[in-house]
Scaffold this motif. Structure first.
Motif, PDB file in Angstrom:
ATOM      1  N   GLU A  17     -20.803   6.522  17.513  1.00 31.36           N
ATOM      2  CA  GLU A  17     -20.400   5.498  17.998  1.00 31.36           C
ATOM      3  C   GLU A  17     -19.581   6.242  18.562  1.00 31.36           C
ATOM      4  O   GLU A  17     -18.950   7.241  18.037  1.00 31.36           O
ATOM      5  N   ALA A  18     -19.962   6.659  19.875  1.00 30.00           N
ATOM      6  CA  ALA A  18     -18.804   7.223  20.934  1.00 30.00           C
ATOM      7  C   ALA A  18     -17.551   6.269  21.488  1.00 30.00           C
ATOM      8  O   ALA A  18     -17.328   7.539  22.023  1.00 30.00           O
ATOM      9  N   TRP A  19     -17.335   5.484  20.837  1.00 30.30           N
ATOM     10  CA  TRP A  19     -15.917   5.004  22.139  1.00 30.30           C
ATOM     11  C   TRP A  19     -14.980   5.479  21.987  1.00 30.30           C
ATOM     12  O   TRP A  19     -13.783   6.578  22.777  1.00 30.30           O
ATOM     13  N   THR A  20     -14.454   5.958  20.780  1.00 24.02           N
ATOM     14  CA  THR A  20     -13.276   6.141  20.080  1.00 24.02           C
ATOM     15  C   THR A  20     -13.530   7.740  20.454  1.00 24.02           C
ATOM     16  O   THR A  20     -12.129   7.780  21.324  1.00 24.02           O
ATOM     17  N   LEU A  21     -14.788   8.667  20.733  1.00 21.23           N
ATOM     18  CA  LEU A  21     -14.872  10.368  21.603  1.00 21.23           C
ATOM     19  C   LEU A  21     -14.118   9.756  22.794  1.00 21.23           C
ATOM     20  O   LEU A  21     -13.205  11.203  23.211  1.00 21.23           O
ATOM     21  N   MET A  22     -14.701   9.225  23.334  1.00 24.56           N
ATOM     22  CA  MET A  22     -14.048   8.977  24.768  1.00 24.56           C
ATOM     23  C   MET A  22     -13.165   8.504  25.264  1.00 24.56           C
ATOM     24  O   MET A  22     -12.570   9.224  26.290  1.00 24.56           O
ATOM     25  N   LYS A  23     -12.512   8.143  24.299  1.00 24.28           N
ATOM     26  CA  LYS A  23     -11.232   7.616  24.489  1.00 24.28           C
ATOM     27  C   LYS A  23     -10.332   8.955  24.392  1.00 24.28           C
ATOM     28  O   LYS A  23      -9.016   8.666  24.920  1.00 24.28           O
ATOM     29  N   GLU A  24     -10.805   9.628  23.504  1.00 17.33           N
ATOM     30  CA  GLU A  24      -9.501  11.054  23.261  1.00 17.33           C
ATOM     31  C   GLU A  24     -10.390  11.821  23.953  1.00 17.33           C
ATOM     32  O   GLU A  24      -8.997  12.210  24.852  1.00 17.33           O
ATOM     33  N   VAL A  25     -11.293  12.061  24.705  1.00 14.51           N
ATOM     34  CA  VAL A  25     -11.319  12.196  26.012  1.00 14.51           C
ATOM     35  C   VAL A  25     -10.225  11.859  27.253  1.00 14.51           C
ATOM     36  O   VAL A  25      -9.645  12.828  27.681  1.00 14.51           O
ATOM     37  N   GLU A  26     -10.491  10.945  27.785  1.00 14.28           N
ATOM     38  CA  GLU A  26      -9.398   9.811  28.258  1.00 14.28           C
ATOM     39  C   GLU A  26      -8.224  10.924  27.981  1.00 14.28           C
ATOM     40  O   GLU A  26      -7.771  10.902  29.701  1.00 14.28           O
ATOM     41  N   GLU A  27      -7.464  10.423  26.944  1.00 18.76           N
ATOM     42  CA  GLU A  27      -6.335  10.969  26.909  1.00 18.76           C
ATOM     43  C   GLU A  27      -5.535  12.807  27.010  1.00 18.76           C
ATOM     44  O   GLU A  27      -5.053  12.899  27.211  1.00 18.76           O
ATOM     45  N   ALA A  28      -6.627  12.907  26.552  1.00 16.53           N
ATOM     46  CA  ALA A  28      -7.330  14.446  27.323  1.00 16.53           C
ATOM     47  C   ALA A  28      -6.553  15.082  28.604  1.00 16.53           C
ATOM     48  O   ALA A  28      -5.598  15.933  29.312  1.00 16.53           O
ATOM     49  N   GLY A  29      -7.331  14.065  29.310  1.00 18.38           N
ATOM     50  CA  GLY A  29      -7.663  14.271  30.771  1.00 18.38           C
ATOM     51  C   GLY A  29      -6.204  13.882  31.639  1.00 18.38           C
ATOM     52  O   GLY A  29      -5.627  14.439  31.991  1.00 18.38           O
ATOM     53  N   GLU A  30      -5.700  12.739  29.978  1.00 17.64           N
ATOM     54  CA  GLU A  30      -3.891  12.109  31.558  1.00 17.64           C
ATOM     55  C   GLU A  30      -3.556  12.991  31.081  1.00 17.64           C
ATOM     56  O   GLU A  30      -1.856  13.384  31.917  1.00 17.64           O
TER      57      GLU A  30
END
Length: 336
Positions: A102-115
């Motif tokens: 499941e990739a949702w949490t991982l991609m949220k972490e990526v989003e937060e790092a980008g911001e």
């Protein structure tokens, strides 16, 4: 088969498609070479599974589910970001992906790092491989400020095992590298304590760090990758990155989810291998049972037996099984 993509992940990929716009320059550590390439670069990524029964005969999954690979999830980023790191603790996102796909949490972490630190340029994905041997591919862009690639692919089935790369630098000074090729080996995310591909969920408390699985580590005969006769495991997968053309696009390429199909499954002949690997697997047997009762006529020598059974049949010219039954003389216990 593990869930690969969800509608939420699809929406997230569209949402982060704009991460590459308006990224400001930020200080980076001075001991890391700076990429000064003036243009963006476009790459083709090809993932090749080498998880064959001949190369990894021990407990090779043939059903429920058979050996296969999850989708690939990756990011292009700057040197101050890490999706995961060897000998460090896995994030919640890496935990969910390595255990469940499941990739949702991982991609949220990526989003937060980008911001937060503006370290992420874009994300990329490639479809699952429906078999232990097979290929998947995708294309992506990198820019000088974000010249690194990191990715994960889950080993299916497994407790929390994956392959991947942490911070591949595609830039060399002011030039983009034409080709990069890496052999991949299994990693343990340190969040589940199962030893075998089909182990039930058994949470690791406290959580361990991410470690590379080798032929002798974990040093336990039950481990599916335990091959004590080998100095090194053969590579279980390979990643090839090829620069395909220059690009003047201003935004990163975002590859939308694809459903896994049989089209990316290789023929049974394993044509993708440079050479067919046959890993020897020695026979494994249980401990001896207790000696049985001494049977025989009074006044004569009797015989008692003990047995053991096969835990693992040999393969690829591995050591043959020893005798499974043994007897010895004795004095009858209860005779008439």
């Amino acid at each position: 088969m593990d869930p690969i993509y969800s509608e939420a992940v699809y929406r997230f990929i569209l949402m982060v498609a704009t991460l590459g716009h308006g990224i400001l320059s930020m200080p980076v550590p001075t001991d890391i070479p700076m990429c000064t390439a003036s243009e963006t670069a476009q790459y083709n990524l090809t993932f090749t599974g080498k998880w064959s029964q001949s190369a990894f005969p021990k407990q090779y999954p043939v059903y429920r589910p058979p050996a296969q690979w999850s989708n690939l999830v990756g990011v292009t980023h700057s040197s101050d970001f890490h999706m995961w790191q060897r000998n460090d603790f896995a994030s919640n996102g890496v935990r969910e992906f390595s255990e469940k796909g499941e990739a949702w949490t991982l991609m949220k972490e990526v989003e937060e790092a980008g911001e937060r630190i503006q370290s992420v340029y874009g994300i990329l994905s490639a479809p699952a491989v429906v078999g232990g041997t097979g290929q998947m591919s995708t294309e992506f862009e990198v820019v000088a400020r974000h010249s690194y690639l990191s990715f994960l692919v889950r080993i299916v089935p497994s407790p929390d095992w994956f392959v991947g790369a942490d911070s591949i630098n595609l830039c060399d000074g002011d030039q983009w590298k034409d080709n990069v090729s890496l052999e991949l080996y299994p990693y343990d995310a340190g969040t589940d304590s199962g030893f075998t591909f089909s182990s039930p969920n058994f949470e690791t408390i406290p959580q361990d760090k991410i470690t590379q699985i080798t032929s002798s580590f974990p040093s336990h005969p039950a481990n599916s990758f335990y091959y004590p006769r080998l100095r090194h495991l053969p590579p279980i997968a390979k990643i090839t990155l090829t620069k395909i053309k220059k690009s003047n696009h201003q935004s990163p390429i975002i590859n939308l989810p694809m459903e896994p199909t049989q089209s990316n499954q290789l023929p049974t002949g394993n044509e993708i291998e440079e050479k067919l690997i046959n890993t020897p697997l020695d026979c494994e047997v249980s401990v001896w049972s207790p000696w049985g009762l001494c049977k025989g006529k009074c006044g004569d020598s009797g015989v008692r037996h003990r047995t053991r059974y096969i835990l693992m049949h040999p393969a690829n010219n591995g050591a043959a099984c020893p005798l499974l039954e043994e007897e010895r003389k004795c004095s009858p216990d209860n005779c008439l």
